[in-house]
Design an enzyme around this catalytic site. Structure first.
Site, PDB file in Angstrom:
ATOM      1  N   CYS A 139      -2.319 -15.808   9.982  1.00 23.91           N
ATOM      2  CA  CYS A 139      -2.805 -14.553  10.952  1.00 23.91           C
ATOM      3  C   CYS A 139      -3.771 -15.240  11.962  1.00 23.91           C
ATOM      4  O   CYS A 139      -4.022 -14.438  13.062  1.00 23.91           O
ATOM      5  CB  CYS A 139      -3.654 -13.513  10.260  1.00 23.91           C
ATOM      6  SG  CYS A 139      -2.675 -13.018   8.874  1.00 23.91           S
ATOM      7  N   HIS A 272      -8.120 -10.144  15.176  1.00 25.17           N
ATOM      8  CA  HIS A 272      -6.883  -9.753  14.182  1.00 25.17           C
ATOM      9  C   HIS A 272      -6.961  -8.550  13.355  1.00 25.17           C
ATOM     10  O   HIS A 272      -8.339  -8.135  13.151  1.00 25.17           O
ATOM     11  CB  HIS A 272      -6.824 -10.962  13.421  1.00 25.17           C
ATOM     12  CG  HIS A 272      -5.995 -10.735  12.195  1.00 25.17           C
ATOM     13  ND1 HIS A 272      -4.667 -10.657  12.508  1.00 25.17           N
ATOM     14  CD2 HIS A 272      -5.991 -10.845  10.997  1.00 25.17           C
ATOM     15  CE1 HIS A 272      -3.840 -10.431  11.198  1.00 25.17           C
ATOM     16  NE2 HIS A 272      -4.761 -10.643  10.373  1.00 25.17           N
ATOM     17  N   ASN A 302      -1.071  -4.773   9.852  1.00 16.57           N
ATOM     18  CA  ASN A 302      -1.231  -6.167   9.871  1.00 16.57           C
ATOM     19  C   ASN A 302       0.035  -6.790  10.311  1.00 16.57           C
ATOM     20  O   ASN A 302       0.922  -7.119   9.560  1.00 16.57           O
ATOM     21  CB  ASN A 302      -1.971  -6.609   8.604  1.00 16.57           C
ATOM     22  CG  ASN A 302      -2.364  -8.170   8.856  1.00 16.57           C
ATOM     23  OD1 ASN A 302      -1.872  -8.908   9.700  1.00 16.57           O
ATOM     24  ND2 ASN A 302      -3.155  -8.593   7.935  1.00 16.57           N
TER      25      ASN A 302
HETATM   26  O1  UT7 Z   1      -4.307 -10.819   7.434  1.00 12.65           O
HETATM   27  C1  UT7 Z   1      -4.946 -11.739   6.822  1.00 12.65           C
HETATM   28  C2  UT7 Z   1      -6.272 -11.294   6.382  1.00 12.65           C
HETATM   29  N1  UT7 Z   1      -6.106 -10.266   5.229  1.00 12.65           N
HETATM   30  C3  UT7 Z   1      -7.018  -9.392   5.117  1.00 12.65           C
HETATM   31  O2  UT7 Z   1      -7.986  -9.380   6.177  1.00 12.65           O
HETATM   32  C4  UT7 Z   1      -7.185  -8.535   4.079  1.00 12.65           C
HETATM   33  C5  UT7 Z   1      -8.542  -8.461   3.571  1.00 12.65           C
HETATM   34  N2  UT7 Z   1      -8.577  -7.544   2.420  1.00 12.65           N
HETATM   35  C6  UT7 Z   1      -8.588  -6.134   2.583  1.00 12.65           C
HETATM   36  O3  UT7 Z   1      -8.175  -5.512   3.600  1.00 12.65           O
HETATM   37  C7  UT7 Z   1      -8.930  -5.396   1.376  1.00 12.65           C
HETATM   38  O4  UT7 Z   1      -9.344  -5.946   0.259  1.00 12.65           O
HETATM   39  C8  UT7 Z   1      -7.582  -4.467   0.964  1.00 12.65           C
HETATM   40  C9  UT7 Z   1      -6.984  -3.429   1.932  1.00 12.65           C
HETATM   41  C10 UT7 Z   1      -6.279  -5.687   0.793  1.00 12.65           C
HETATM   42  C11 UT7 Z   1      -7.876  -3.743  -0.546  1.00 12.65           C
HETATM   43  O5  UT7 Z   1      -8.913  -2.867  -0.194  1.00 12.65           O
HETATM   44  P1  UT7 Z   1     -10.208  -2.904  -1.259  1.00 12.65           P
HETATM   45  O6  UT7 Z   1     -11.266  -2.115  -1.139  1.00 12.65           O
HETATM   46  O7  UT7 Z   1     -10.505  -4.275  -1.647  1.00 12.65           O
HETATM   47  O8  UT7 Z   1      -9.696  -2.322  -2.722  1.00 12.65           O
HETATM   48  P2  UT7 Z   1      -9.325  -3.080  -4.115  1.00 12.65           P
HETATM   49  O9  UT7 Z   1      -8.292  -4.148  -4.067  1.00 12.65           O
HETATM   50  O10 UT7 Z   1     -10.668  -3.338  -4.527  1.00 12.65           O
HETATM   51  O11 UT7 Z   1      -8.539  -1.970  -4.861  1.00 12.65           O
HETATM   52  C12 UT7 Z   1      -9.300  -0.515  -5.451  1.00 12.65           C
HETATM   53  C13 UT7 Z   1      -8.476   0.181  -5.967  1.00 12.65           C
HETATM   54  C14 UT7 Z   1      -7.797  -0.652  -7.386  1.00 12.65           C
HETATM   55  O12 UT7 Z   1      -7.721   0.619  -8.315  1.00 12.65           O
HETATM   56  P3  UT7 Z   1      -8.723   0.515  -9.520  1.00 12.65           P
HETATM   57  O13 UT7 Z   1      -8.822  -0.877 -10.083  1.00 12.65           O
HETATM   58  O14 UT7 Z   1     -10.149   0.575  -8.945  1.00 12.65           O
HETATM   59  O15 UT7 Z   1      -8.403   1.552 -10.325  1.00 12.65           O
HETATM   60  C15 UT7 Z   1      -6.428  -0.512  -6.829  1.00 12.65           C
HETATM   61  O16 UT7 Z   1      -5.522  -0.741  -7.770  1.00 12.65           O
HETATM   62  O17 UT7 Z   1      -7.325   0.795  -5.372  1.00 12.65           O
HETATM   63  C16 UT7 Z   1      -6.093   0.388  -5.996  1.00 12.65           C
HETATM   64  N3  UT7 Z   1      -5.338   0.210  -4.770  1.00 12.65           N
HETATM   65  C17 UT7 Z   1      -4.486   1.305  -4.601  1.00 12.65           C
HETATM   66  N4  UT7 Z   1      -4.370   2.529  -4.509  1.00 12.65           N
HETATM   67  C18 UT7 Z   1      -3.416   3.168  -3.734  1.00 12.65           C
HETATM   68  C19 UT7 Z   1      -4.888  -1.017  -4.343  1.00 12.65           C
HETATM   69  N5  UT7 Z   1      -3.726  -0.798  -3.524  1.00 12.65           N
HETATM   70  C20 UT7 Z   1      -3.524   0.556  -3.428  1.00 12.65           C
HETATM   71  C21 UT7 Z   1      -2.648   1.482  -2.783  1.00 12.65           C
HETATM   72  N6  UT7 Z   1      -2.593   2.663  -2.986  1.00 12.65           N
HETATM   73  N7  UT7 Z   1      -1.909   0.730  -1.835  1.00 12.65           N
END
Ligand code: UT7
Length: 345
Positions: A139, A272, A302
């Site tokens: 990225c 980005h 993204n």
């Molecule tokens: O391009 C390179 C750079 N990449 C980035 O910058 C990405 C950086 N990271 C992020 O943008 C975020 O960490 C994410 C968008 C990937 C994830 O967001 P988050 O707020 O960190 O969510 P999380 O991983 O802590 O997940 C929270 C909850 C989980 O459920 P539980 O364990 O709390 O019950 C996940 O299973 O959200 C759940 N979850 C979803 N629910 C519905 C994860 N993905 C999804 C989904 N739909 N697509």
């Protein structure tokens, strides 16, 4: 400055102010291209539901800011998207492919293992002879590629360079993994930069730290005629998030310092486009209001190396970005890699 001694003193990953340079590079034109197939979050959620994968528009919008993304048709490769974006950037610059003496494509989703996507773009544009190569920094790829092109122009080894970020990330997604497959899209963005006695690119700053290579990767590879390892994207989203917000502020400040400018001098932040929360956090740290941040993540998702030039071209074409304004481009991604380019448009 351009003298060897001064260049050596410019330090790793960047350089000092350009004020004593006689050659600068500046943006002559921008272009971009999105494949026509557009999926809203609801469209994608409906497709995923058929495979037993549960997600929702509400979750995706709230956690990422993404509302839609584009996916390329199966027969379309990064070189096709890149060529169209490149054509548009050339047209905006008032140049033809024959005027180019450098083509760099930033991509992590090349058409083939080799040759490079850049050589395919060169051929599709009808150019031949000039150097053409790919840059792989995920990225951060467009920031890296622009830095290389700027260095080559300032060194006098190129006059007109086409720099493209192009991706078909839909090909490397695991559609059973809801934590990643809702985040990415396909597309391409391009700039033509040319040698000028006026700035131009004011400062660049690029970095990498391979100890974080496992938090965002596609571990599969080709060996003995087979794909070994898992050829789909793996990400520890929270680890990436934490690293991203730190290094994006650092690299922005490094570029500003090299150009002797401050936060207040930035007219537009073009980050980005991974997650609206990361972009808002960077803007807050740079004391910029959110209406000075170019946001396309809502419509493109993204697109990795394509996201910054896609956002740049969008804001140039809709008239937000004007000649003479100061732009901060910055990116972060797998590797771990990160960097920024500060420029006067
Ligand atoms: O391009 C390179 C750079 N990449 C980035 O910058 C990405 C950086 N990271 C992020 O943008 C975020 O960490 C994410 C968008 C990937 C994830 O967001 P988050 O707020 O960190 O969510 P999380 O991983 O802590 O997940 C929270 C909850 C989980 O459920 P539980 O364990 O709390 O019950 C996940 O299973 O959200 C759940 N979850 C979803 N629910 C519905 C994860 N993905 C999804 C989904 N739909 N697509």
């Amino acid at each position: 400055c351009g003298a060897p001694a001064c260049r050596a003193g410019a330090g790793a990953g960047g350089r000092d102010s350009h004020s004593d340079m006689s050659i600068y590079s500046r943006i002559l034109g921008t272009g971009s291209f999105l494949p026509p197939k557009r999926l809203t979050n609801a469209d994608l959620a409906a497709e995923l539901a058929q495979q037993g994968v549960e997600t929702s528009d509400e979750w995706i919008v709230e956690r990422t800011g993404i509302r839609a993304r584009h996916f390329a048709a199966p027969e379309v490769g990064s070189s096709d998207l890149a060529t169209e974006a490149g054509r548009r950037a050339l047209e905006a610059a008032g140049l033809t492919a024959a005027d180019l003496d450098l083509i760099i494509v930033a991509t992590s989703t090349p058409d083939m293992v080799f040759p490079s996507t850049a050589t395919m773009v060169q051929h599709k544009l009808g150019a031949a002879g000039c150097p053409a190569f790919d840059v792989q920094a995920v990225c951060s790829g467009f920031i890296y590629a622009l830095t290389v092109a700027d260095s080559m122009i300032r060194a006098g080894s190129a006059k007109n360079a086409l720099v493209i970020g192009a991706e078909v990330f839909s090909r490397i997604l695991d559609f059973k993994d809801r934590t990643t497959c809702v985040l990415f899209g396909d597309g391409a963005g391009a700039v033509v930069i040319g040698a000028s006695d006026q700035p131009g690119i004011l400062a660049t700053d690029i970095h990498a730290d391979g100890k974080h290579r496992d938090i965002l990767c596609v571990p599969g590879h080709v060996s003995g005629g087979n794909v070994l390892g898992d050829p789909v994207l793996k990400m520890d989203g929270q680890a990436v998030f934490k690293l991203a917000v730190g290094v994006l502020e650092e690299t922005a400040r490094a570029s500003l310092a090299k150009a002797n400018l401050t936060d207040a001098d930035i007219d537009w932040l073009i980050p980005h486009q991974a997650n609206i929360r990361i972009m808002q956090s960077t803007a807050r740290k740079l004391k910029m209001s959110s209406d000075k941040v170019v946001v396309t993540v809502d419509q493109h998702g993204n697109t990795s190396a394509a996201s910054i030039p896609l956002a740049l071209d969008t804001a140039v074409r809709d008239g937000r970005i004007q000649r003479g304004q100061t732009l901060m481009l910055e990116g972060v991604g797998g590797g771990f890699t990160w960097g920024s380019v500060l420029l006067r448009y």
